[in-house]
Design a protein around this motif. Structure first.
Motif, mmCIF file in Angstrom:
data_model
loop_
_atom_site.group_PDB
_atom_site.id
_atom_site.type_symbol
_atom_site.label_atom_id
_atom_site.label_comp_id
_atom_site.label_asym_id
_atom_site.label_seq_id
_atom_site.Cartn_x
_atom_site.Cartn_y
_atom_site.Cartn_z
ATOM 1 N N GLN A 308 0.831 -1.202 0.000
ATOM 2 C CA GLN A 308 0.000 0.000 0.000
ATOM 3 C C GLN A 308 0.868 1.256 0.000
ATOM 4 O OE1 GLN A 308 -2.209 -0.830 3.567
ATOM 5 N NE2 GLN A 308 -3.848 -1.903 2.491
ATOM 6 N N LEU A 309 1.938 1.206 0.773
ATOM 7 C CA LEU A 309 2.887 2.318 0.822
ATOM 8 C C LEU A 309 3.503 2.549 -0.557
ATOM 9 C CD1 LEU A 309 5.562 2.813 3.596
ATOM 10 C CD2 LEU A 309 6.200 2.997 1.210
ATOM 11 N N ALA A 310 3.824 1.457 -1.244
ATOM 12 C CA ALA A 310 4.436 1.557 -2.569
ATOM 13 C C ALA A 310 3.523 2.276 -3.552
ATOM 14 C CB ALA A 310 4.780 0.158 -3.087
ATOM 15 N N VAL A 311 2.247 1.949 -3.534
ATOM 16 C CA VAL A 311 1.299 2.602 -4.439
ATOM 17 C C VAL A 311 1.202 4.091 -4.116
ATOM 18 C CG1 VAL A 311 -1.116 2.753 -5.129
ATOM 19 C CG2 VAL A 311 -0.031 0.515 -4.876
ATOM 20 N N GLU A 312 1.096 4.419 -2.839
ATOM 21 C CA GLU A 312 0.985 5.824 -2.439
ATOM 22 C C GLU A 312 2.243 6.594 -2.830
ATOM 23 O OE1 GLU A 312 -0.632 9.273 -1.151
ATOM 24 O OE2 GLU A 312 -1.654 7.339 -1.270
ATOM 25 N N PHE A 313 3.407 5.995 -2.576
ATOM 26 C CA PHE A 313 4.653 6.685 -2.910
ATOM 27 C C PHE A 313 4.797 6.869 -4.420
ATOM 28 C CE2 PHE A 313 9.085 6.835 -4.164
ATOM 29 C CZ PHE A 313 9.572 7.859 -3.361
ATOM 30 N N SER A 314 4.348 5.894 -5.199
ATOM 31 C CA SER A 314 4.471 6.016 -6.655
ATOM 32 C C SER A 314 3.746 7.253 -7.165
ATOM 33 C CB SER A 314 3.939 4.761 -7.354
ATOM 34 O OG SER A 314 2.527 4.693 -7.326
ATOM 35 N N HIS A 315 2.599 7.573 -6.551
ATOM 36 C CA HIS A 315 1.860 8.768 -6.957
ATOM 37 C C HIS A 315 2.524 10.034 -6.430
ATOM 38 C CE1 HIS A 315 -1.657 6.928 -8.931
ATOM 39 N NE2 HIS A 315 -1.425 5.922 -8.113
ATOM 40 N N VAL A 316 3.046 9.976 -5.228
ATOM 41 C CA VAL A 316 3.761 11.131 -4.687
ATOM 42 C C VAL A 316 4.962 11.474 -5.563
ATOM 43 C CG1 VAL A 316 5.207 11.910 -2.757
ATOM 44 C CG2 VAL A 316 2.996 10.850 -2.305
ATOM 45 N N MET A 317 5.735 10.457 -5.955
ATOM 46 C CA MET A 317 6.893 10.683 -6.805
ATOM 47 C C MET A 317 6.475 11.145 -8.195
ATOM 48 S SD MET A 317 10.063 10.782 -7.499
ATOM 49 C CE MET A 317 11.035 9.956 -6.224
ATOM 50 N N TYR A 318 5.520 10.464 -8.787
ATOM 51 C CA TYR A 318 5.071 10.792 -10.135
ATOM 52 C C TYR A 318 4.530 12.223 -10.199
ATOM 53 C CZ TYR A 318 2.862 10.092 -14.720
ATOM 54 O OH TYR A 318 2.501 10.190 -16.054
ATOM 55 N N ASP A 319 3.848 12.627 -9.146
ATOM 56 C CA ASP A 319 3.207 13.941 -9.124
ATOM 57 C C ASP A 319 4.144 15.077 -8.721
ATOM 58 O OD1 ASP A 319 0.973 12.486 -9.768
ATOM 59 O OD2 ASP A 319 -0.019 12.729 -7.831
ATOM 60 N N GLY A 320 5.409 14.766 -8.440
ATOM 61 C CA GLY A 320 6.361 15.819 -8.116
ATOM 62 C C GLY A 320 6.281 16.345 -6.699
ATOM 63 N N ARG A 321 5.898 15.470 -5.764
ATOM 64 C CA ARG A 321 5.735 15.922 -4.369
ATOM 65 C C ARG A 321 6.866 15.412 -3.470
ATOM 66 N NH1 ARG A 321 0.036 13.878 -2.758
ATOM 67 N NH2 ARG A 321 0.352 12.347 -4.429
ATOM 68 N N TRP A 322 8.095 15.428 -3.993
ATOM 69 C CA TRP A 322 9.233 14.938 -3.218
ATOM 70 C C TRP A 322 9.463 15.780 -1.968
ATOM 71 C CZ3 TRP A 322 12.422 10.710 -3.408
ATOM 72 C CH2 TRP A 322 13.592 10.767 -2.629
ATOM 73 N N PHE A 323 9.431 17.081 -2.098
ATOM 74 C CA PHE A 323 9.722 17.968 -0.967
ATOM 75 C C PHE A 323 8.444 18.302 -0.191
ATOM 76 C CE2 PHE A 323 13.159 18.690 -4.029
ATOM 77 C CZ PHE A 323 14.260 18.450 -3.229
ATOM 78 N N THR A 324 7.823 17.261 0.358
ATOM 79 C CA THR A 324 6.591 17.427 1.131
ATOM 80 C C THR A 324 6.669 16.578 2.395
ATOM 81 O OG1 THR A 324 5.461 15.571 0.028
ATOM 82 C CG2 THR A 324 5.228 17.752 -0.980
ATOM 83 N N PRO A 325 5.902 16.935 3.409
ATOM 84 C CA PRO A 325 5.864 16.122 4.635
ATOM 85 C C PRO A 325 5.392 14.694 4.362
ATOM 86 C CG PRO A 325 4.920 18.282 5.054
ATOM 87 C CD PRO A 325 5.134 18.195 3.568
ATOM 88 N N LEU A 326 4.445 14.520 3.443
ATOM 89 C CA LEU A 326 3.951 13.180 3.140
ATOM 90 C C LEU A 326 5.070 12.302 2.602
ATOM 91 C CD1 LEU A 326 1.775 11.050 2.780
ATOM 92 C CD2 LEU A 326 1.155 12.129 0.596
ATOM 93 N N ASN A 327 5.864 12.833 1.698
ATOM 94 C CA ASN A 327 6.966 12.047 1.148
ATOM 95 C C ASN A 327 7.962 11.673 2.238
ATOM 96 O OD1 ASN A 327 8.578 10.981 -1.154
ATOM 97 N ND2 ASN A 327 10.011 12.529 -0.466
ATOM 98 N N LYS A 328 8.246 12.604 3.108
ATOM 99 C CA LYS A 328 9.170 12.336 4.210
ATOM 100 C C LYS A 328 8.649 11.200 5.086
ATOM 101 C CE LYS A 328 11.620 14.736 7.955
ATOM 102 N NZ LYS A 328 11.783 16.037 8.662
#
Length: 404
Positions: A308-328
């Motif tokens: 589940q984490l992998a799916v969520e992270f794939s969207h965070v990365m794809y969407d350009g949200r690297w520098f966000t609290p969620l990504n951290k």
């Protein structure tokens, strides 16, 4: 910030047609502002970087900064991302997505260093990259203005851009015969355009840049051993290597076997679908090895949560949200799983496939004593009856009520 207020802008520069035209366009449309070109070396190859500074200066840039990011890119962006197990929409290994935050970050650093008041990129208004770049700008330097020429100028075709440069006697190696749009880094190369714009067309071999066609790959498989520590590959065939050197070696080993080809029709962040062919030979081998370790060390519920984490992270990365609290937070969760991800995996390379055929870990939860189909002394099969009665108790209660 008005056009008159922009005095110095740092452009993310590739030396291609778009960014070659952007330099003079900025100077003409932003009252003679100074344009500083910036390029990132993320392992795309010497051919793309050769003569880049000369091209930028010839196009009108005051200076050109080429920053070597290869080692940092793989060690600090690719490897942490791999601990999540992320794959976008089932097959895309996020090669372009992973490179954008470090490129945009380095561009911001150059802008602050040279005292620029604006940042500029050559991303089109149809793509994902405009979001990835500008989200990083917003997170790291919100005070800087952002200029996106494709959202401002009236030019809309390669012909117009080539004519624009020709009218100003600015040299450019681009031509109307270019078929594909490609983007490369140490992790992968992507190809779009040409016959790929029709989903009914099978990609021709001209579409693929790095890998051998699986049909033409060697008939004899190759085997490669990967040593994993805390979710990172630290050695290949017993040789300790840096993250970047590991990736270079695995690319060289896997590409001749046709490993890492993906043809995907994906959902872009901006709402449309697009088709891309991606080649990630070394990365596909690493992913196979890390999955092999995961199979050994993760219990059922941990594996489910990690997926589940992998799916969520794939969207965070794809969407350009690297520098966000969620990504951290997602990366921190992935790191907790990676603590026990130690071991060795042998991956078989054969005609387009990378298969983990041997795997071992000191933290393995697999026990041959328990799993054997032969006679054992550690598992009383009669105990399964009570487990099943409790596991299915709610179904039993529901059926009894319906019977009444």
């Amino acid at each position: 910030m008005s056009k008159q207020q922009v005095k110095k802008v740092v452009l993310a520069y590739s030396g291609g047609l778009d960014t070659s035209a952007i330099i003079p366009w900025l100077k003409e449309n932003y009252d003679g502002c100074e344009v500083v070109a910036f390029a990132a070396d993320v392992g795309q190859g010497d051919e793309e970087l050769e003569g880049l500074e000369e091209k930028a200066l010839a196009s009108g840039a005051s200076e050109c900064h080429i920053v070597d990011l290869k080692d940092e890119f793989v060690a600090d962006y690719v490897y942490p991302s791999l601990t999540t197990g992320a794959v976008y929409e089932g097959s895309y290994l996020l090669g372009t997505s992973m490179a954008r935050p470090i490129i945009a970050k380095a561009q911001v650093e150059v802008a602050l260093k040279v005292g620029a008041d604006a940042l500029c990129h050559g991303c089109t208004g149809k793509g994902n990259d405009q979001v990835r770049f500008e989200s990083t700008y917003a997170a790291l330097a919100p005070q800087l203005a952002v200029i996106a020429p494709w959202r401002e100028w009236t030019m809309s075709s390669r012909e117009e851009l080539l004519n624009y440069l020709a009218e100003r006697d600015i040299p450019c190696t681009a031509s109307l015969t270019k078929i594909y749009s490609r983007d490369a880094n140490a992790w992968h190369i992507s190809t779009e355009g040409g016959e790929l714009e029709d989903p009914w067309n099978e990609p021709t071999e001209n579409c693929w840049a790095w890998t051998t066609a699986p049909e033409q790959a060697p008939d004899t498989p190759a085997y490669v051993s990967l040593t994993v520590e805390k979710g990172r590959v630290v050695a290949v065939d017993g040789e300790a290597l840096s993250p970047y050197d590991t990736l270079v070696k695995l690319n060289e080993l896997a590409a001749p076997h046709g490993v890492g080809r993906v043809d995907i029709l994906e959902n872009r962040l901006v709402g449309m679908k697009s088709r891309g062919c991606y080649e990630t030979p070394g990365g596909t081998v690493i992913m196979a090895a890390l999955r092999g370790i995961d199979e050994l060390i993760l219990d059922k519920n941990s594996r489910k949560f990690r997926d589940q984490l992998a799916v969520e992270f794939s969207h965070v990365m794809y969407d350009g949200r690297w520098f966000t609290p969620l990504n951290k937070s997602l990366l921190a969760a992935a790191e907790s799983f990676a603590e026990d991800a130690n071991g060795e995996v042998v991956v078989k390379l054969y005609k387009g496939t990378a298969t983990a055929v041997k795997k071992k870990s000191p933290n393995s939860l697999y026990s041959e004593e328990f799993a054997t189909f032969g006679e054992d002394d550690v598992y009383d099969q009669s105990h399964a009856e009570g487990f099943i009665r409790l596991f299915s108790l709610s179904s039993r209660i529901k059926a009894l009520k319906q019977e009444k």
